[in-house]
Design a protein around this motif. Sequence first.
Motif, PDB file in Angstrom:
ATOM      1  N   ASN A  10       0.821  -1.205   0.000  1.00 15.70           N
ATOM      2  CA  ASN A  10       0.000   0.000   0.000  1.00 15.70           C
ATOM      3  C   ASN A  10       0.854   1.253   0.000  1.00 15.70           C
ATOM      4  N   THR A  11       1.925   1.246   0.785  1.00 10.36           N
ATOM      5  CA  THR A  11       2.817   2.395   0.823  1.00 10.36           C
ATOM      6  C   THR A  11       3.490   2.585  -0.528  1.00 10.36           C
ATOM      7  N   GLN A  13       2.305   1.684  -3.419  1.00 12.89           N
ATOM      8  CA  GLN A  13       1.292   2.175  -4.348  1.00 12.89           C
ATOM      9  C   GLN A  13       1.008   3.662  -4.112  1.00 12.89           C
ATOM     10  N   LYS A  14       0.912   4.050  -2.853  1.00  8.25           N
ATOM     11  CA  LYS A  14       0.685   5.460  -2.528  1.00  8.25           C
ATOM     12  C   LYS A  14       1.833   6.319  -3.059  1.00  8.25           C
ATOM     13  N   GLU A  15       3.047   5.853  -2.844  1.00 12.86           N
ATOM     14  CA  GLU A  15       4.213   6.596  -3.330  1.00 12.86           C
ATOM     15  C   GLU A  15       4.227   6.671  -4.848  1.00 12.86           C
ATOM     16  N   VAL A  17       1.586   6.620  -6.877  1.00 13.36           N
ATOM     17  CA  VAL A  17       0.546   7.571  -7.289  1.00 13.36           C
ATOM     18  C   VAL A  17       1.027   8.995  -7.044  1.00 13.36           C
ATOM     19  N   THR A  18       1.594   9.243  -5.887  1.00 13.77           N
ATOM     20  CA  THR A  18       2.086  10.587  -5.554  1.00 13.77           C
ATOM     21  C   THR A  18       3.161  11.022  -6.541  1.00 13.77           C
ATOM     22  N   THR A  48      -7.619   2.512  -5.833  1.00 11.84           N
ATOM     23  CA  THR A  48      -6.493   2.981  -5.014  1.00 11.84           C
ATOM     24  C   THR A  48      -6.002   4.327  -5.514  1.00 11.84           C
ATOM     25  N   ARG A  51      -8.486   6.874  -4.276  1.00 11.37           N
ATOM     26  CA  ARG A  51      -8.339   7.081  -2.826  1.00 11.37           C
ATOM     27  C   ARG A  51      -7.116   7.926  -2.513  1.00 11.37           C
ATOM     28  N   GLN A  52      -5.992   7.611  -3.154  1.00 11.18           N
ATOM     29  CA  GLN A  52      -4.768   8.350  -2.876  1.00 11.18           C
ATOM     30  C   GLN A  52      -4.868   9.792  -3.369  1.00 11.18           C
ATOM     31  N   ALA A  55      -6.930  11.663  -0.929  1.00 16.87           N
ATOM     32  CA  ALA A  55      -6.161  11.879   0.306  1.00 16.87           C
ATOM     33  C   ALA A  55      -5.176  13.031   0.115  1.00 16.87           C
TER      34      ALA A  55
END
Length: 131
Positions: A10-11, A13-15, A17-18, A48, A51-52, A55
């Motif tokens: 998840n981290t 994937q978040k990174e 996307v960011t 995801t 969501r990101q 966020a």
Amino acid sequence: MPATIRDRRNTAQKEAVTHALETACGFISAAELHQRLSSEGISVGLATVYRQLNALVETGRADTVPVAGGQLFRACEPGDHHHHLVCENCGTAVEIDPPSEDWILATAARNGFTVTRHILEVFGRCAACPV
């Protein structure tokens, strides 16, 4: 799947996307960002990505503007209140100076409103896009 492996994924994937948002030119849709990540071989679900992105908007690290097909996103610096001129075709954005705060407050007062916040986005076509 153990929580630690899931958390790392998840981290990551978040990174991803960011980073993809930060390196995009102008505003981009969640679907376009998802496609970009997929074409780069990064496995992340569209949900995801949404969501990101949301966020990032909530924390002030991204701007969002509504368009006919949904919404577009763009990375920005937290706390840096600004406004945009946005190309409806390609998503290119230019930061612009808004009308004066005095004009905003006077217009609101004339109409019986108290200003709590404001959003100003101007849409059109950039010089590089056909009319």
